[in-house]
Design a protein around this motif. Sequence first.
Motif: not given
Length: 88
Positions: A39-45, A68-73
Amino acid sequence: MDVRCSDVVLSTAGHDKGGLFFVLRVEGDYLLLADGRSRTLEKPKRKKRTHVLPVTRPDTDVAKALRDGGVVRNSELRKELAIMRRSM
């Protein structure tokens, strides 16, 4: 313990039972979860609150970025969860 964004939870039901996930967002009785692999950030469960157990409220850079809404990979999520699995 109330579940908030950036918490780590353990799935207690479904195909992902026993898996650790980061909470990306809270939507009423539902949580959006990601582990960076299945389950990626682009397609969460999307999972009900009653089907997870809160594990910890981490104080890491990844958790702070999620709050904080920052960038996470996805790779960062995988690394943090692997560290937590080893310590359990």
